[in-house]
Design a protein around this motif. Structure first.
Motif, PDB file in Angstrom:
ATOM      1  N   UNK A  28       0.982  -1.248   0.037  1.00  0.00           N
ATOM      2  CA  UNK A  28      -0.053  -0.024   0.005  1.00  0.00           C
ATOM      3  C   UNK A  28       0.798   1.152   0.139  1.00  0.00           C
ATOM      4  N   UNK A  29       0.936   1.826  -1.021  1.00  0.00           N
ATOM      5  CA  UNK A  29       1.857   3.204  -1.259  1.00  0.00           C
ATOM      6  C   UNK A  29       1.313   3.937  -2.563  1.00  0.00           C
ATOM      7  N   UNK A  30       1.484   5.477  -2.317  1.00  0.00           N
ATOM      8  CA  UNK A  30       1.076   6.206  -3.329  1.00  0.00           C
ATOM      9  C   UNK A  30       2.599   6.907  -3.725  1.00  0.00           C
ATOM     10  N   UNK A  31       2.716   6.980  -4.921  1.00  0.00           N
ATOM     11  CA  UNK A  31       3.830   7.120  -5.423  1.00  0.00           C
ATOM     12  C   UNK A  31       3.945   7.818  -6.901  1.00  0.00           C
ATOM     13  N   UNK A  32       4.702   8.711  -7.053  1.00  0.00           N
ATOM     14  CA  UNK A  32       4.923   9.452  -8.357  1.00  0.00           C
ATOM     15  C   UNK A  32       6.323  10.191  -8.194  1.00  0.00           C
ATOM     16  N   UNK A  33       7.119   9.967  -9.376  1.00  0.00           N
ATOM     17  CA  UNK A  33       8.427  10.666  -9.406  1.00  0.00           C
ATOM     18  C   UNK A  33       8.165  12.426  -9.137  1.00  0.00           C
ATOM     19  N   UNK A  34       6.869  12.775  -9.579  1.00  0.00           N
ATOM     20  CA  UNK A  34       6.747  14.078  -9.501  1.00  0.00           C
ATOM     21  C   UNK A  34       6.173  14.793  -8.209  1.00  0.00           C
ATOM     22  N   UNK A  35       6.277  13.809  -7.007  1.00  0.00           N
ATOM     23  CA  UNK A  35       5.710  14.265  -5.779  1.00  0.00           C
ATOM     24  C   UNK A  35       6.869  14.938  -4.990  1.00  0.00           C
ATOM     25  N   UNK A  36       5.984  16.226  -4.533  1.00  0.00           N
ATOM     26  CA  UNK A  36       6.821  17.309  -3.712  1.00  0.00           C
ATOM     27  C   UNK A  36       6.684  17.213  -2.339  1.00  0.00           C
ATOM     28  N   UNK A  37       5.778  16.391  -1.667  1.00  0.00           N
ATOM     29  CA  UNK A  37       5.455  16.270  -0.350  1.00  0.00           C
ATOM     30  C   UNK A  37       5.442  14.572  -0.278  1.00  0.00           C
ATOM     31  N   UNK A  38       6.437  14.382   0.742  1.00  0.00           N
ATOM     32  CA  UNK A  38       6.398  12.840   1.136  1.00  0.00           C
ATOM     33  C   UNK A  38       5.945  12.571   2.551  1.00  0.00           C
ATOM     34  N   UNK A  78       0.394  12.947  -7.818  1.00  0.00           N
ATOM     35  CA  UNK A  78       1.216  13.731  -8.521  1.00  0.00           C
ATOM     36  C   UNK A  78       1.935  14.759  -7.729  1.00  0.00           C
ATOM     37  N   UNK A  79       1.403  14.978  -6.503  1.00  0.00           N
ATOM     38  CA  UNK A  79       2.134  15.919  -5.765  1.00  0.00           C
ATOM     39  C   UNK A  79       2.393  15.314  -4.201  1.00  0.00           C
ATOM     40  N   UNK A  80       1.722  14.141  -3.819  1.00  0.00           N
ATOM     41  CA  UNK A  80       2.010  13.808  -2.414  1.00  0.00           C
ATOM     42  C   UNK A  80       2.246  12.239  -2.674  1.00  0.00           C
ATOM     43  N   UNK A  81       3.414  11.853  -2.098  1.00  0.00           N
ATOM     44  CA  UNK A  81       3.904  10.545  -1.747  1.00  0.00           C
ATOM     45  C   UNK A  81       3.625   9.932  -0.465  1.00  0.00           C
ATOM     46  N   UNK A  82       3.118   8.902  -0.634  1.00  0.00           N
ATOM     47  CA  UNK A  82       2.921   8.353   0.809  1.00  0.00           C
ATOM     48  C   UNK A  82       3.686   6.931   0.747  1.00  0.00           C
ATOM     49  N   UNK A  83       4.741   6.835   1.525  1.00  0.00           N
ATOM     50  CA  UNK A  83       5.674   5.850   1.581  1.00  0.00           C
ATOM     51  C   UNK A  83       5.937   5.311   3.146  1.00  0.00           C
ATOM     52  N   UNK A  84       5.337   4.186   3.428  1.00  0.00           N
ATOM     53  CA  UNK A  84       5.312   4.036   4.848  1.00  0.00           C
ATOM     54  C   UNK A  84       6.607   3.095   5.006  1.00  0.00           C
ATOM     55  N   UNK A  85       7.250   2.724   6.137  1.00  0.00           N
ATOM     56  CA  UNK A  85       8.440   2.004   6.203  1.00  0.00           C
ATOM     57  C   UNK A  85       8.081   0.489   5.890  1.00  0.00           C
ATOM     58  N   UNK A  86       7.271   0.000   6.009  1.00  0.00           N
ATOM     59  CA  UNK A  86       6.789  -1.073   5.508  1.00  0.00           C
ATOM     60  C   UNK A  86       5.517  -1.237   4.731  1.00  0.00           C
ATOM     61  N   UNK A  87       5.292  -1.848   3.538  1.00  0.00           N
ATOM     62  CA  UNK A  87       4.214  -1.485   2.637  1.00  0.00           C
ATOM     63  C   UNK A  87       3.052  -2.527   2.878  1.00  0.00           C
ATOM     64  N   UNK A 115      13.982   8.547  -6.557  1.00  0.00           N
ATOM     65  CA  UNK A 115      13.380   8.759  -7.659  1.00  0.00           C
ATOM     66  C   UNK A 115      12.414  10.015  -7.356  1.00  0.00           C
ATOM     67  N   UNK A 116      12.351  10.343  -6.175  1.00  0.00           N
ATOM     68  CA  UNK A 116      11.510  11.428  -5.885  1.00  0.00           C
ATOM     69  C   UNK A 116      12.485  12.870  -5.996  1.00  0.00           C
ATOM     70  N   UNK A 117      12.563  13.011  -7.510  1.00  0.00           N
ATOM     71  CA  UNK A 117      13.725  14.029  -7.665  1.00  0.00           C
ATOM     72  C   UNK A 117      13.007  15.642  -7.664  1.00  0.00           C
ATOM     73  N   UNK A 118      11.869  15.733  -7.225  1.00  0.00           N
ATOM     74  CA  UNK A 118      11.147  16.941  -6.936  1.00  0.00           C
ATOM     75  C   UNK A 118      10.540  17.261  -5.508  1.00  0.00           C
ATOM     76  N   UNK A 119      11.087  16.269  -4.805  1.00  0.00           N
ATOM     77  CA  UNK A 119      10.862  16.263  -3.375  1.00  0.00           C
ATOM     78  C   UNK A 119      11.153  17.382  -2.644  1.00  0.00           C
ATOM     79  N   UNK A 154      13.268  21.017   5.813  1.00  0.00           N
ATOM     80  CA  UNK A 154      13.172  19.918   4.744  1.00  0.00           C
ATOM     81  C   UNK A 154      12.602  18.598   5.309  1.00  0.00           C
ATOM     82  N   UNK A 155      12.373  18.638   6.494  1.00  0.00           N
ATOM     83  CA  UNK A 155      11.527  17.583   7.011  1.00  0.00           C
ATOM     84  C   UNK A 155      11.187  17.866   8.628  1.00  0.00           C
TER      85      UNK A 155
END
Ligand code: SF4
Length: 193
Positions: A28-38, A78-87, A115-119, A154-155
């Motif tokens: 379960x993750x949400x991901x696009x390389x264009x995301x600016x918020x993780x 496209x703007x928000x990536x959701x990457x938990x520590x375990x998917x 891959x999140x080059x716009x983060x 930054x975070x």
């Protein structure tokens, strides 16, 4: 919509720790390389495993409130990536959900983050994500949240938005009073109108 990169397809097909999961793997993750918020969280719960939608619960409502994001903004990959520590949902133990599977971050995390080059901004939630994104220099989650200016803009580390964490919020009123308004302004700046 842009084509999915092969990496996300690889993650979705992952079976690395299937023998240690309570159900067949369902990352379960949400991901696009264009995301600016993780948003770097812990691991999906059983409800997210069943629905395929992370943070579709009271914790998600509170988190969206802290960030000042609508559901539509939050679930815009496209703007928000959701990457938990375990998917994948790791299962339930005697005192709640089990920790994220330890195989997951070493297998996937650095490639996805690279891959999140716009983060622009990373929101870190919970102590497993804290250890990964901040290291283990600080022992206490509260101490790290309090020191939010150290890594700004930054975070930032947030407490878990679960309703079960109500006591922490009561003991730390400065969080919603001082940090949340600044956080909302930063997120609005990153997400745009
Ligand atoms: S938790 Fe991570 S490593 Fe384990 S099967 Fe799911 S995606 Fe793969």
């Amino acid at each position: 919509m842009s084509a999915k990169p092969p990496l996300i397809d690889e993650v979705r097909a992952c079976r690395i720790c299937q023998d240690n999961l309570p159900f067949p793997p369902r990352p379960i993750l949400q991901f696009s390389p264009s995301a600016r918020l993780l948003i770097a969280g812990q691991a999906p719960g059983k409800k997210a495993h069943q629905s395929g939608v992370p943070f579709d619960d009271a914790s998600g409502d509170r988190l969206r409130g802290w960030l000042g994001l609508s559901r539509a903004q939050f679930y815009d990959e496209q703007t928000v990536a959701l990457l938990p520590m375990g998917f994948c949902f790791p299962g339930t133990g005697t005192s709640g959900d089990l920790p994220p599977r330890p195989e997951c971050a070493p297998a996937w995390r650095s490639a996805l983050l690279d891959a999140l080059t716009h983060l622009e901004f990373t929101i870190v939630i919970g102590r497993y994500a804290q250890a990964y994104h901040f290291g283990t220099r600080r022992q206490s989650l509260t101490e790290q949240v309090q020191a939010w200016r150290e890594h700004w803009p930054e975070k930032v580390l947030l407490p878990h938005p679960s309703p079960r964490n109500q006591l922490w919020l009561k003991r730390n009123p400065w969080f919603e009073r001082d940090l949340v308004p600044v956080l909302q302004a930063r997120v609005a700046d990153v997400i745009g109108p």
